[in-house]
Scaffold this active site. Sequence first.
Site, mmCIF file in Angstrom:
data_model
loop_
_atom_site.group_PDB
_atom_site.id
_atom_site.type_symbol
_atom_site.label_atom_id
_atom_site.label_comp_id
_atom_site.label_asym_id
_atom_site.label_seq_id
_atom_site.Cartn_x
_atom_site.Cartn_y
_atom_site.Cartn_z
ATOM 1 N N GLU A 72 1.109 -1.315 -0.261
ATOM 2 C CA GLU A 72 0.352 0.246 0.138
ATOM 3 C C GLU A 72 0.711 1.088 0.231
ATOM 4 O O GLU A 72 0.464 2.491 0.697
ATOM 5 C CB GLU A 72 -0.907 -0.359 0.995
ATOM 6 C CG GLU A 72 -2.319 -0.383 1.288
ATOM 7 C CD GLU A 72 -1.588 -2.184 1.256
ATOM 8 O OE1 GLU A 72 -1.315 -3.104 1.238
ATOM 9 O OE2 GLU A 72 -2.414 -2.908 -0.536
ATOM 10 N N ASN A 129 -0.390 -7.549 -4.143
ATOM 11 C CA ASN A 129 -0.916 -7.203 -4.935
ATOM 12 C C ASN A 129 -0.200 -5.788 -6.309
ATOM 13 O O ASN A 129 1.206 -5.183 -5.369
ATOM 14 C CB ASN A 129 -2.686 -5.894 -4.263
ATOM 15 C CG ASN A 129 -1.368 -5.097 -3.073
ATOM 16 O OD1 ASN A 129 -1.434 -5.551 -2.108
ATOM 17 N ND2 ASN A 129 -2.087 -4.066 -3.931
ATOM 18 N N ASP A 157 -7.338 -5.945 -5.410
ATOM 19 C CA ASP A 157 -6.524 -5.456 -4.225
ATOM 20 C C ASP A 157 -6.612 -7.027 -3.823
ATOM 21 O O ASP A 157 -6.553 -8.396 -2.255
ATOM 22 C CB ASP A 157 -6.884 -5.081 -3.253
ATOM 23 C CG ASP A 157 -5.562 -5.248 -1.784
ATOM 24 O OD1 ASP A 157 -4.449 -5.645 -2.214
ATOM 25 O OD2 ASP A 157 -6.275 -5.249 -0.368
#
Lengths: 153, 601
Positions: free
Chosen positions: B192, B276, B318
Site C-alpha cells: 500500500e 497486489n 487487491d
Amino acid sequence: MSKHSGWKATTVAVSWGLVALAALVAVLARAESHATLYGDHVQCEQGQTGAGEKCRIDLFLTRGFRAFSQCQVCHGLDGNGSSFAPSLVETLREIDKDRFMEVVANGYKGQIGVMPGWKQNPNVMKYVDNLYLYLLARSDGAIPPGKIERYDR
Amino acid sequence: MRKSALTLAVFAGTIASGFANANQEVMKLTQDSANWAIWGGNYAGQRYSELNQINTGNAKKLQVAWTFSTGVLRGHEGGPLVFGDTLYIHTPFPNKVFSINLADQTINWKYEPKQNPDTIPVMCCDTVNRGLAYADGKIFLQQADTTLVALDSKTGKLIWSVKNGDPKKGETNTNAPIVVKDKVYTGISGGEFGVRGFVAAYNIKDGSLAWKCYSMGPDSDMCVDPNQTTAMGKPIGKDSSLKTWKGDQWKIGGGTTWGWFSYDADLNLIYYGSGNPSTWNPVVRPGDNKWSMTIMARDADSGMAKWFYQMTPHDEWDYDGINEMILADIDVKGQKRQALVHFDRNGFGYTMDRVTGELLVAEKFDPAVNWATHVDMTTGRPQVVAKYSTGQGGEDVNTKNICPAALGSKDQQPAAFSPRTGLFYVPTNHVCMDYEPFRVEYVAGQPYVGATLSMFPAGKVTGDGTNNLGNFIAWDASSGKIKWSISEPFSAWSGALATAGDIVAYGTLEGYLKVVDAKSGKELYKFKTASGIIGNVNTWEYNGKQYIGVLSGVGGWAGIGMAAGLEGDTEGLGAVGAYKALAKHTQLGGVLTVFVLPDGA
C-alpha cells in the site's frame, strides 16, 4: 406520600426534563451550526438533512470521502473505529476543526495506536477541508457511511 | 503426510555434505510429531500432526492446561514454536519473544527490541507478526522495522541483526521467516506504499545477504532465466515483467511478499506468493503487472525461479497472492500428483503440479465468488466478469457487489491438510464489496491506496438470506469441491490444525477455540478464550501428553474490516439485518491458551 415530598419529586422531574431538553437543544444547535458548513454540499429529499440514505453529495464532499480512504485502513471502513484506532464519528463530536487539522497534519500517539502525520501526503492534505466536512457530516448523521451518490454529475 | 515424511527422511539420510546441517536439524525436529518446530508443522506447510491422543472420541473433555499473557494489546497472528522442553512465542509490535519452560511455565528469557514507534503508522493493517523460525541454535525474528534478528535459543542473546528494508520508504515486515539449509528467507510488506516486493536469503551464520530476488522489474533483478523459468509450461521469455508495466511503474509496483514460505526438499524448491500491484487504481497501470499476484517456485540455494503462475493478472480488487502454499502428494483426477494447493484471496482454490507449475484444478472455494466466471485451464487466466471489473468500470465509478471483498475469500490465515482424510481445512471470509478507484499521487513512505471501499456480508449479494461473514470449510483439492462447511458469524481468521486423531481445530473472531470432526465437521469442543483469535492453532507433546495451543488477541485486518459493517442494520446495510459489533463479543489482549485432556480421559 406527603405534599412536600410530592412537590420535590415534581421539581426533580421538571429539572431532569429541562436538562434533557437543554441537551437536545444543544445537539440540534450543533448539527444546525454544522449544517451551515456542509449543508451546501448535501442534497436530501424533501430538503431533510439527516435523512440518511436519501441524501446525495457533491464533488467537494466526494473528495472528502476519497481522502477518507486513507483513514479507513485504521479507523474502519465506515470510520467507526477498529481494534486499535478510535471512531472518527465519535471523535469529531469531541474536537474542533483546529485540533482536527493539527492531528491530521502531525499525527497522534494514542494509548494503543500511533497515527501518522499526513502533512507529506498530497492525497490527504489537498483535500483536508473536504475531509473535515465529510467527517463532520458523518458525525452528525447527516450522511450515511459508504459510497454516496453525487447530485452534481 | 506420511509419504512426504518418509521421503524427507530418506533425503536427510542421503545428504552427506556439511552445508545442510541446520536443514537436517530442523527436518529432524519437524519429523518428530512431539514438536511444532516450524510455522506449518512441517516444511510442506500442512499444519498436520501425527499426534492422536486427542481424538474425536475424547476431544469434548479438553480442558485449559495453562495460559500466558503476552502483555501486548494489538492483533496476535501466528503461533508458538515448540520443541524439547521449550515453547517460543512472539507478539505484535514491539515484537517481544518469550522462551517458556514447559515444565513449570516459567520464562527462560525474554527479548524485546527497541524499535522506532514511527514504524507503527507505516504498517498498513495493524502491527501483526506471524511468528518465528528456528535452526542452528538460533531463533529468527523478523521485526516490524524490517530488522531480521538471530537470537541464541538458549539465552535470548542477540547473535546478529540485519536491516531487510527501510520503513521510511514504507517497507515493514509482518511475515514469519523460514530456514532452509544455511539460509533464512524473508519477504517484505508495504504494497500500500508502493514498495517493490522481494524475497531475501540471509546466511544464518552471520546475517550476510546471500541473494535477493524481486517480484518485478528487469530479469536480472528477478532471478529468472528467460529460457528456463516457465509459466503455464512455457518459458517466460525476455523482460517478462517490464513488458507488462507502463514506463517504470514497476519500480513502485508492489508485489510484496508478506505471506508464508513452504519448501520441498526433494525438489529443493521454496514456494511463496506475491501480493497486489500498487496502486489499487487499476486504470493507471495498464498491463498484466507481472509478477504481482503470482505463485513462485524458486531454487532454495540460488533463488533462481523454476516456475511462476500469475493468478490475477492486472489486479483490480487487491487480491494479494500471498496465502500459504500447501505441498501434498494427492490423487488429482485419478492421477498421483506432487501437488501444491493454494487458496487465494481471489476466491479460487488452485491445485498445481509443484514440479512443473502445471495448473491442474482451479475452482471457487466460496460459491459467492463472482468477479470471474472461471479460470481458463489452457491460458491460466481468470475470465473476468465485466460488471465486476473496477478497471472497466473506470475511475470515479463505484463498482458494486464484487465478491470477494478486498480481504479475499481467504486471507493469510493458513489452512491445514490431513493425509488421513485427503481433505484441506480452510478458514474463509464470506464478504463482498463496492470498490471505486480514483487517482492518487505517489510519495515515498506514504500510503498509496487509490480506491474507496465498502464491505458487507456476501448474503447481501447472493440474496440467500444469510448474513454470516465467514465459513470454515473442508475442501477436496482433487475435484475442487467443498465437502462440508461450517457457517461462522465472523470471518474465520485463524490458522487451522489437522491431526491423526481425526480432529480439526481453529479459532474464531469472537474468541472460541473450536475442535471439529475432520470427516463431518461436527463440533466436538469449544472454549471461549480471552480475546478474538486470529492466530494459528498448533499442537505438541510434552511428558507424554498432547497439548493444543493458540494465541488469542483480536486485531489485524479482521479487526479493521470486521469492526465495520457490524454496527447495526441502520448503517447502510439494508437487508443484512441486525448485527452485533465484534466489540460486544471480545476485547483486545494477547493470551496464549494451552489445552490438554484431563488425566484418565
